[in-house]
Design a protein around this motif. Structure first.
Motif: not given
Length: 145
Positions: A41-50, A9-14, A52-63
């Motif tokens: 982001g940070t991996l949080e254990a659970g079923d399913p794991p989560k 699961d991906l969790v994006l805060f406001a 916690l997304v902190r950053s989002v980048l286009r794959l083209d810009d990541a490198e």
């Protein structure tokens, strides 16, 4: 988020969502085709794991954005005044914040690592790497994460 091994699961805060709203909408817009993203982001254990997304980048810009340095590995006999001037010119055409190191090797004898001044930082995009490689006729440039 799913793959052949399972799902998260991906969790994006406001705040994260607001900062990346346009990019997220673009990624989901099927009319333009898929837009690959890199999420941090940070991996949080659970079923399913989560995640916690902190950053989002286009794959083209990541490198380029995640690079810690651009490393040039050359042989001493490949260096001439003209080539060094051409390298300096190419680096100047791609200014940025990524440090550059130059590794000069004399096979079987020694290697010297030179960190170029911070004022010579670059934007390590694919075109710069390709131009540096073309200058030496082989792969000499590598973006290090």
């Amino acid at each position: 988020l799913e793959d052949l091994e399972g799902s998260f699961d991906l969790v994006l805060f406001a705040e994260t969502y607001e900062r990346n709203r346009g990019l997220l909408r673009q990624a989901l817009d099927a009319s333009e085709g898929p837009l690959p993203l890199v999420l941090g982001g940070t991996l949080e254990a659970g079923d399913p794991p989560k995640i916690l997304v902190r950053s989002v980048l286009r794959l083209d810009d990541a490198e380029e954005r995640l690079a810690s340095r651009l490393e040039l590995r050359v042989l001493a006999d490949e260096l001439s005044r003209d080539r060094l001037e051409a390298v300096q010119k190419l680096l100047g055409l791609h200014p940025g914040n990524c440090p550059v190191t130059l590794q000069i090797a004399i096979p079987g004898e020694s290697e010297t690592l030179v960190a170029l001044p911070e004022s010579r930082g670059v934007r390590p995009d694919r075109s710069l790497v390709d131009e540096l490689d073309a200058l030496f006729g082989r792969s000499v440039a590598e973006v290090m994460a």
